[in-house]
Design a protein around this motif. Structure first.
Motif, PDB file in Angstrom:
ATOM      1  N   GLN A  61      -0.289   6.188  -7.490  1.00  0.00           N
ATOM      2  CA  GLN A  61      -1.978   5.696  -7.369  1.00  0.00           C
ATOM      3  C   GLN A  61      -2.360   6.152  -8.583  1.00  0.00           C
ATOM      4  O   GLN A  61      -1.815   6.556  -9.518  1.00  0.00           O
ATOM      5  N   SER A 110       2.976   8.965  -8.327  1.00  0.00           N
ATOM      6  CA  SER A 110       2.627   9.339  -7.216  1.00  0.00           C
ATOM      7  C   SER A 110       2.511  11.421  -7.692  1.00  0.00           C
ATOM      8  O   SER A 110       2.957  12.158  -8.700  1.00  0.00           O
ATOM      9  N   THR A 140       0.531  -1.423  -0.277  1.00  0.00           N
ATOM     10  CA  THR A 140      -0.242   0.073  -0.241  1.00  0.00           C
ATOM     11  C   THR A 140       0.275   1.293  -0.261  1.00  0.00           C
ATOM     12  O   THR A 140       0.279   2.168  -0.612  1.00  0.00           O
ATOM     13  N   THR A 141       1.589   0.785   0.820  1.00  0.00           N
ATOM     14  CA  THR A 141       3.269   2.927   0.588  1.00  0.00           C
ATOM     15  C   THR A 141       3.754   3.189  -0.381  1.00  0.00           C
ATOM     16  O   THR A 141       3.607   3.773  -0.979  1.00  0.00           O
ATOM     17  N   LEU A 142       4.026   1.521  -1.505  1.00  0.00           N
ATOM     18  CA  LEU A 142       4.470   1.374  -2.640  1.00  0.00           C
ATOM     19  C   LEU A 142       3.251   2.364  -3.432  1.00  0.00           C
ATOM     20  O   LEU A 142       3.477   3.221  -4.503  1.00  0.00           O
ATOM     21  N   GLY A 194      -0.666   2.557  -3.338  1.00  0.00           N
ATOM     22  CA  GLY A 194      -1.458   2.485  -3.323  1.00  0.00           C
ATOM     23  C   GLY A 194      -2.147   1.528  -3.222  1.00  0.00           C
ATOM     24  O   GLY A 194      -2.231  -0.178  -2.391  1.00  0.00           O
ATOM     25  N   THR A 226       9.212   2.899   2.494  1.00  0.00           N
ATOM     26  CA  THR A 226       9.169   1.124   1.619  1.00  0.00           C
ATOM     27  C   THR A 226      11.088   0.265   1.983  1.00  0.00           C
ATOM     28  O   THR A 226      10.520  -1.370   2.045  1.00  0.00           O
ATOM     29  N   PHE A 242      -0.754   6.147   3.147  1.00  0.00           N
ATOM     30  CA  PHE A 242       0.289   6.664   1.283  1.00  0.00           C
ATOM     31  C   PHE A 242       1.338   8.121   2.247  1.00  0.00           C
ATOM     32  O   PHE A 242       0.869   8.823   3.394  1.00  0.00           O
ATOM     33  N   GLN A 271      -6.221   3.144   4.213  1.00  0.00           N
ATOM     34  CA  GLN A 271      -5.174   3.449   4.157  1.00  0.00           C
ATOM     35  C   GLN A 271      -4.403   4.645   3.545  1.00  0.00           C
ATOM     36  O   GLN A 271      -3.452   4.750   2.843  1.00  0.00           O
ATOM     37  N   TYR A 311      10.459   4.973  -5.857  1.00  0.00           N
ATOM     38  CA  TYR A 311       9.884   3.802  -5.379  1.00  0.00           C
ATOM     39  C   TYR A 311      10.733   3.547  -3.562  1.00  0.00           C
ATOM     40  O   TYR A 311      10.012   2.546  -2.512  1.00  0.00           O
ATOM     41  N   THR A 334       3.933   7.321  -3.048  1.00  0.00           N
ATOM     42  CA  THR A 334       2.937   6.348  -3.270  1.00  0.00           C
ATOM     43  C   THR A 334       1.834   6.414  -4.727  1.00  0.00           C
ATOM     44  O   THR A 334       1.601   6.997  -5.137  1.00  0.00           O
TER      45      THR A 334
END
Length: 458
Positions: free
Chosen positions: A210, A288, A76-78, A80, A305, A204, A200, A300, A208
């Motif tokens: 998206q 992002s 999710t952090t990476l 979304g 991460t 973020f 989520q 990334y 992130t």
């Protein structure tokens, strides 16, 4: 940026096919009789990475659950909500029902790119679509159950329904709920029911990945929740709203990031087709907010991460180390309700014994012959095993309850005031492989006070 038509939707379908194949095939793959993953309450065992563990070895489950949640946080952090559109069963089943059964197969929906329009009538076809999906849901639910009831047992059980009503009840109730969810609840499940959408946002950051509408190129459509224009006075957006009509969760991505967005990227594909006519790339990108603002590539690898990757690596190594410590035999020791037993022998001496219930299990993949020794922990005094008098054999995965009687060779202590409790160590081992298969358990041996021994002599 070079103008091209994106194919995220086709890429998602490829991922769906791979997931479906893996999920369907994996329960049938066995190595040495063990599955990749199986949590069987019937057989009281956990199969993990083709290694079998007893339910008494479920100390592995916390590592699995911690790893699962950390993976969710990392992904999710990476990227979304990439899970939601690319791997979530809810989304996959909606695509099968709406886009394949209703649109491609039965032609109830006229256009696969218009997911917000409802088509009245066609009651017979709609009922047929529900029936077809229910048949599919039976297969899907069965597939899920195969990770708890192995296929070799599952197919035998459903041929004997009278004795397996619980299994059949779970199968039909779960498949009915799945059908109700996909046919009626639809994407409202993602928006209102699924907790992932709510948590989520705290995971973020500006890097992130998206689904983002580029206001710099397209122009400003919304001011917060207020829609200012259908077509902005300045910008490349032509106001066709192809990105809106194709959205399965009924949002306008041009309004900014929303909890309802599941990252399916169908809006990006739709916009790329329109913008291709003007030799421009899609206004909606998978990137992002930081990359959009700066024009740089997505970052990334950053502290969050990398930290998740490090912790995930530690958990994975710990899980692998724990699996190497698997015991090839298990033993639980319970004392009987009687503290001790005193028997007067023919030579006018006394024999003091304690009774136990030993629960053995052979967790190895081959049969073994088992026996054990008992020793007083403090003095090192060996105790005699009266029962069982000889070793016993257990088949692979077999369990056995043994009534065990242990006696003291000699008088252990003289105490007139109270019974004495001696710490005792039990060493259990496989007679045929004593060096590799042996375990130690702690228990107690109770010796009576002198007044009771004297009464037994009378």
């Amino acid at each position: 940026m070079q103008a091209k038509i994106t194919n995220f939707t086709k890429q998602r379908y490829t991922v769906y096919a791979l997931i479906a194949i893996i999920a369907l095939v994996m329960p049938f793959i066995r190595i040495n009789g063990n599955h990749f993953f199986l949590l069987s309450f019937d057989h009281k065992k956990l199969d993990l990475l083709f290694v079998s563990f007893s339910t008494q070895e479920l100390f592995l489950m916390p590592f699995i659950l911690i790893g699962l949640f950390l993976t969710i946080f990392f992904v999710t952090t990476l990227a979304g909500r990439i899970w939601c559109a690319w791997a979530c069963p809810q989304t996959i089943f909606r695509v099968i029902y709406r886009d394949f059964i209703q649109t491609k197969l039965l032609k109830i929906r006229k256009n696969i790119h218009d997911k917000q329009k409802e088509y009245p009538g066609n009651l017979a076809k709609k009922l047929l679509a529900i029936l077809l999906f229910y048949i599919l849901s039976l297969v899907v639910t069965s597939n899920l159950l195969w990770y708890f009831v192995p296929p070799e047992d599952f197919f035998a059980y459903i041929q004997d329904p009278a004795n397996h009503l619980l299994l059949l009840g779970i199968l039909f109730c779960a498949s009915l709920f799945l059908t109700f969810d996909v046919v009626y609840i639809q994407e409202k499940f993602c928006v209102y029911v699924c907790p992932y959408a709510r948590i989520q946002s705290v995971m973020f950051d500006h890097d992130t990945v998206q689904v983002i509408y580029d206001e710099k190129r397209g122009g400003v459509i919304y001011d917060g929740k207020t829609k200012l224009h259908k077509k902005p006075p300045q910008g490349e957006c032509i106001g066709c709203e192809a990105c809106v009509t194709v959205c399965p969760t009924h949002i306008d991505i041009r309004q900014g990031m929303q909890l309802d967005c599941i990252n399916c990227l169908e809006c990006a594909d739709a916009c790329s087709v329109v913008q291709k006519r003007f030799d421009r790339p899609s206004l909606i990108q998978w990137t992002s907010s930081q990359a959009i603002q700066t024009g740089n590539k997505v970052k990334y690898f950053r502290f969050r991460t990398v930290a998740y990757l490090v912790v995930l690596g530690i958990v994975f190594v710990a899980l692998m180390l724990m699996t190497t410590k698997k015991e090839n035999m298990l033993l639980n020791i319970n004392r009987s309700t009687e503290l001790y037993h005193i028997q007067k022998l023919s030579d006018n001496s006394l024999e003091v014994s304690n009774s136990y219930i030993f629960l053995f299990q052979n967790t190895d993949d081959k049969p073994h012959e088992y026996y054990f020794e008992a020793t007083l922990r403090d003095s090192g005094e060996k105790l005699e095993i009266l029962r069982p008098s000889k070793p016993f054999t257990l088949k692979p995965k077999e369990q056995s309850k043994q009534i065990v009687v242990i006696k003291a060779h000699k008088e252990l202590i003289k105490d007139d005031t109270k019974d004495t409790v001696f710490p005792m160590t039990v060493k259990a081992f496989a007679v045929d492989d004593k060096e590799n298969i042996q375990i130690f358990r702690e228990s107690i041996f109770v010796y009576p006070k002198q007044t009771i021994l004297q009464e037994a002599l009378k």
